[in-house]
Design an enzyme around this catalytic site. Sequence first.
Site, PDB file in Angstrom:
ATOM      1  N   LYS A  45     -11.802   1.659  -2.337  1.00  0.00           N
ATOM      2  CA  LYS A  45     -12.344   0.654  -1.391  1.00  0.00           C
ATOM      3  C   LYS A  45     -11.528  -0.608  -1.365  1.00  0.00           C
ATOM      4  CE  LYS A  45     -16.981  -0.793  -0.097  1.00  0.00           C
ATOM      5  NZ  LYS A  45     -17.019   0.500   0.972  1.00  0.00           N
TER       6      LYS A  45
ATOM      7  N   ASP B 265       3.891  -5.228   0.737  1.00  0.00           N
ATOM      8  CA  ASP B 265       3.225  -4.936  -0.627  1.00  0.00           C
ATOM      9  C   ASP B 265       3.904  -4.066  -1.279  1.00  0.00           C
ATOM     10  OD1 ASP B 265       0.854  -5.159  -2.343  1.00  0.00           O
ATOM     11  OD2 ASP B 265      -0.465  -3.989  -0.946  1.00  0.00           O
TER      12      ASP B 265
END
Length: 224
Positions: free
Chosen positions: A20, A135
């Site tokens: 999540k 990232d």
Amino acid sequence: MILSTFPGEAEATPGRLIHKGAEADILLGRWSGRPAVYKVRRPLPYRLKALDQQIRRHRTVHEAEMIHSAKAAGVAAPFLYFVSQPDATLVMEFIEGERLKDAAATRGKADVVRLFEQLGGEVAKLHAAGVMHGDVTTANVIMRCDELVFIDFGLSIHSTRLEDRAVDLRLIKETVTGAHSSVAVPAMDALLKGYGEVAGEQGLEAVVRQLRQIERRGRYARVE
């Protein structure tokens, strides 16, 4: 670029939640009988509904485009099975393999050096194509046989700026220093060696120079 926007007769089963994130849920399911990853950008209640929908749809398509750009640059990334702009959902190939993060923590120094040299070369290929991953952590690279597969292009951008290249390398350095401190020095040396083999000596010198500038700015910012 070809984006599938119609599922046809494909069997789609989103499956169970495996991660999540701040903006998206990652589910492991199946697509046409294959293991698949569903990235679902869920509505965020603190944003206006119309704006939230626009942002989620835009970021979903943008990520699909960045994955396509990475693959076009010769860098391994998941195959896209389906892009649903209305549902802000990407359905992608499930990459089976060991995360670079886990490999760096468990393997011997020689293996780690080899993997980071390979990583540097792959990052340089992305940069040469104007793709900044945004990232690049060792958690977002999966080893599949002899190739490194990059995942999570949610923060990726197109750019030709030297600063953006150096920021990508700075992020890797922070990850290596923080998560793999025992091999940080040889890993970064290997990464830069691999980067230079693709970018060339001048390309490497330029991005390292910019990286040092960023680090100096960071030090001054902390002092102030």
